[in-house]
Write a protein that holds these residues in place. Structure first.
Motif, PDB file in Angstrom:
ATOM      1  N   ASP A  52      74.538  58.598  70.330  1.00 49.31           N
ATOM      2  CA  ASP A  52      74.502  59.223  71.753  1.00 49.31           C
ATOM      3  C   ASP A  52      75.131  58.113  72.782  1.00 49.31           C
ATOM      4  O   ASP A  52      75.895  58.662  73.484  1.00 49.31           O
ATOM      5  CB  ASP A  52      73.039  59.680  72.367  1.00 49.31           C
ATOM      6  CG  ASP A  52      72.611  60.596  71.575  1.00 49.31           C
ATOM      7  OD1 ASP A  52      73.285  61.444  70.989  1.00 49.31           O
ATOM      8  OD2 ASP A  52      71.230  60.777  71.582  1.00 49.31           O
ATOM      9  N   THR A  53      75.003  56.812  72.545  1.00 44.09           N
ATOM     10  CA  THR A  53      75.510  55.975  73.416  1.00 44.09           C
ATOM     11  C   THR A  53      77.036  55.981  73.307  1.00 44.09           C
ATOM     12  O   THR A  53      77.949  55.854  74.216  1.00 44.09           O
ATOM     13  CB  THR A  53      74.904  54.610  73.395  1.00 44.09           C
ATOM     14  OG1 THR A  53      73.461  54.504  73.598  1.00 44.09           O
ATOM     15  CG2 THR A  53      75.517  53.259  74.265  1.00 44.09           C
TER      16      THR A  53
ATOM     17  N   SER B 179      78.757  59.064  74.762  1.00 43.95           N
ATOM     18  CA  SER B 179      78.623  59.103  76.210  1.00 43.95           C
ATOM     19  C   SER B 179      79.730  58.123  76.731  1.00 43.95           C
ATOM     20  O   SER B 179      80.524  58.416  77.684  1.00 43.95           O
ATOM     21  CB  SER B 179      77.175  58.747  76.680  1.00 43.95           C
ATOM     22  OG  SER B 179      77.456  58.490  78.084  1.00 43.95           O
ATOM     23  N   ARG B 180      79.881  56.909  76.080  1.00 44.87           N
ATOM     24  CA  ARG B 180      80.780  55.951  76.553  1.00 44.87           C
ATOM     25  C   ARG B 180      82.193  56.455  76.263  1.00 44.87           C
ATOM     26  O   ARG B 180      83.292  56.181  77.126  1.00 44.87           O
ATOM     27  CB  ARG B 180      80.729  54.771  76.066  1.00 44.87           C
ATOM     28  CG  ARG B 180      79.391  54.038  76.286  1.00 44.87           C
ATOM     29  CD  ARG B 180      79.407  53.297  77.745  1.00 44.87           C
ATOM     30  NE  ARG B 180      78.320  52.600  78.023  1.00 44.87           N
ATOM     31  CZ  ARG B 180      77.154  52.913  78.549  1.00 44.87           C
ATOM     32  NH1 ARG B 180      76.886  54.268  78.370  1.00 44.87           N
ATOM     33  NH2 ARG B 180      76.210  52.288  78.609  1.00 44.87           N
ATOM     34  N   LEU B 181      82.232  57.057  75.174  1.00 43.28           N
ATOM     35  CA  LEU B 181      83.844  57.862  74.839  1.00 43.28           C
ATOM     36  C   LEU B 181      84.098  58.871  75.948  1.00 43.28           C
ATOM     37  O   LEU B 181      85.212  58.867  76.572  1.00 43.28           O
ATOM     38  CB  LEU B 181      83.663  58.354  73.540  1.00 43.28           C
ATOM     39  CG  LEU B 181      85.074  59.121  73.348  1.00 43.28           C
ATOM     40  CD1 LEU B 181      86.380  57.929  73.033  1.00 43.28           C
ATOM     41  CD2 LEU B 181      84.941  59.940  71.810  1.00 43.28           C
TER      42      LEU B 181
ATOM     43  N   PHE C  42      84.509  61.159  66.420  1.00 43.14           N
ATOM     44  CA  PHE C  42      85.177  59.866  66.731  1.00 43.14           C
ATOM     45  C   PHE C  42      84.314  58.723  67.088  1.00 43.14           C
ATOM     46  O   PHE C  42      84.285  57.658  66.412  1.00 43.14           O
ATOM     47  CB  PHE C  42      86.161  59.880  67.970  1.00 43.14           C
ATOM     48  CG  PHE C  42      86.650  58.292  68.377  1.00 43.14           C
ATOM     49  CD1 PHE C  42      87.808  58.074  67.689  1.00 43.14           C
ATOM     50  CD2 PHE C  42      86.033  57.742  69.245  1.00 43.14           C
ATOM     51  CE1 PHE C  42      88.389  56.770  68.142  1.00 43.14           C
ATOM     52  CE2 PHE C  42      86.528  56.540  69.535  1.00 43.14           C
ATOM     53  CZ  PHE C  42      87.739  55.936  69.050  1.00 43.14           C
ATOM     54  N   ALA C  43      83.071  58.904  67.790  1.00 43.64           N
ATOM     55  CA  ALA C  43      82.069  58.108  68.059  1.00 43.64           C
ATOM     56  C   ALA C  43      81.397  57.717  66.578  1.00 43.64           C
ATOM     57  O   ALA C  43      81.044  56.662  66.619  1.00 43.64           O
ATOM     58  CB  ALA C  43      81.006  58.759  68.909  1.00 43.64           C
ATOM     59  N   ILE C  44      81.088  58.530  65.729  1.00 44.18           N
ATOM     60  CA  ILE C  44      80.493  58.319  64.707  1.00 44.18           C
ATOM     61  C   ILE C  44      81.411  57.475  63.742  1.00 44.18           C
ATOM     62  O   ILE C  44      80.929  56.281  63.026  1.00 44.18           O
ATOM     63  CB  ILE C  44      80.148  59.329  63.658  1.00 44.18           C
ATOM     64  CG1 ILE C  44      79.120  60.572  64.595  1.00 44.18           C
ATOM     65  CG2 ILE C  44      79.746  59.232  62.369  1.00 44.18           C
ATOM     66  CD1 ILE C  44      78.825  61.600  63.690  1.00 44.18           C
ATOM     67  N   ALA C  45      82.711  57.645  63.599  1.00 40.25           N
ATOM     68  CA  ALA C  45      83.756  56.951  62.922  1.00 40.25           C
ATOM     69  C   ALA C  45      83.606  55.505  63.566  1.00 40.25           C
ATOM     70  O   ALA C  45      83.960  54.533  62.604  1.00 40.25           O
ATOM     71  CB  ALA C  45      84.996  57.622  62.905  1.00 40.25           C
ATOM     72  N   TRP C  46      83.850  55.304  64.791  1.00 43.88           N
ATOM     73  CA  TRP C  46      83.749  54.119  65.394  1.00 43.88           C
ATOM     74  C   TRP C  46      82.746  53.066  65.062  1.00 43.88           C
ATOM     75  O   TRP C  46      83.023  52.057  64.764  1.00 43.88           O
ATOM     76  CB  TRP C  46      83.810  54.359  67.055  1.00 43.88           C
ATOM     77  CG  TRP C  46      84.146  53.072  67.590  1.00 43.88           C
ATOM     78  CD1 TRP C  46      85.856  52.667  68.091  1.00 43.88           C
ATOM     79  CD2 TRP C  46      83.581  51.928  68.190  1.00 43.88           C
ATOM     80  NE1 TRP C  46      85.558  51.253  68.656  1.00 43.88           N
ATOM     81  CE2 TRP C  46      84.488  50.660  68.711  1.00 43.88           C
ATOM     82  CE3 TRP C  46      82.115  51.782  67.913  1.00 43.88           C
ATOM     83  CZ2 TRP C  46      83.804  49.969  69.461  1.00 43.88           C
ATOM     84  CZ3 TRP C  46      81.754  50.567  68.638  1.00 43.88           C
ATOM     85  CH2 TRP C  46      82.535  49.728  69.294  1.00 43.88           C
TER      86      TRP C  46
END
Length: 230
Positions: free
Chosen positions: A43-44, A47-49, A22-26
């Motif tokens: 990574d940021t 971590s926020r997710l 999800f983080a990459i897609a976002w």
């Protein structure tokens, strides 16, 4: 049943979707929609997710704190209009909350079965009852979170936040963080300023010491120095 903001977000994760995915897609959607704006590392974002799914302010602010970020989050989730309105409302309510006044660390309590049910019943009666001090943060383990009673969701509407922790060590770090900001602490271990500590015993019968500590705090008084619960 009403859920926390993390519960609501998870509903729209594709089956099997990992947080890193999800983080990459976002990040990809953000860069496409807003070239030249702020950029972050994977990574940021991951971590926020993790913080966002736990209902932490830093994570919710990152993904839902303004219109552009919300739109990117909803785009990646594929959330329908009704869900977008609900998530926006939950985020705005959380970000507008007053500082946490009371923290309850239940992570060292029972994890399942009748003992866990008794613990939640006691917390509902002794902590969330007539002497309640809101906003309240209840820290639980993932196992306890799965067994959170239906009745607790009515308190979420009036100032309760339930935050799962990875383990007792991360829960203690969270307690120390909020104790340093002046929160009243309900925990089975003392904190440096014991005048802001109410001890909880998880063995049957579950009890608080002093029993009227929340009422004293709600009326603006300070607690006396407290002995550890045996």
């Amino acid at each position: 049943m009403a859920g926390t903001i993390g519960d609501e977000l998870r509903r729209y994760f594709r089956e099997g979707m990992m947080q890193k995915e999800f983080a990459i897609a976002w990040l990809e959607a953000w860069k496409k929609n807003h070239p030249g704006d702020d950029s972050w590392s994977i990574d940021t974002a991951e971590s926020r997710l993790s913080s966002c799914l736990r209902g932490r302010v830093d994570g919710v602010k990152f993904f839902l704190g303004d219109r552009k970020r919300r739109d990117t989050t909803f785009e990646v989730l594929g959330a329908p209009a009704a869900a977008r309105d609900r998530l926006t409302g939950l985020a705005e309510m959380l970000l507008a909350e007053r500082p946490i006044r009371l923290v309850v660390d239940a992570t060292r309590g029972p994890q399942e079965g009748a003992r866990a049910e008794s613990m939640f019943k006691a917390i509902r009666e002794y902590v969330l009852g007539e002497a309640a001090v809101f906003p309240t943060l209840l820290i639980v383990t993932e196992a306890q979170h799965e067994r959170l009673p239906f009745s607790f969701h009515e308190f979420i509407k009036v100032g309760l936040t339930v935050e799962p922790a990875r383990d007792t060590h991360s829960a203690r770090a969270r307690v120390d963080e909020l104790a340093a900001r002046g929160a009243l602490i309900v925990a089975p271990y003392p904190i440096p300023d014991i005048s802001r500590w109410i001890a909880i015993r998880f063995d049957e019968p579950i009890a608080l010491d002093p029993p009227n500590g929340l009422l004293i705090a709600r009326q603006g008084g300070m607690l006396p120095g407290l002995p550890e619960v045996n």
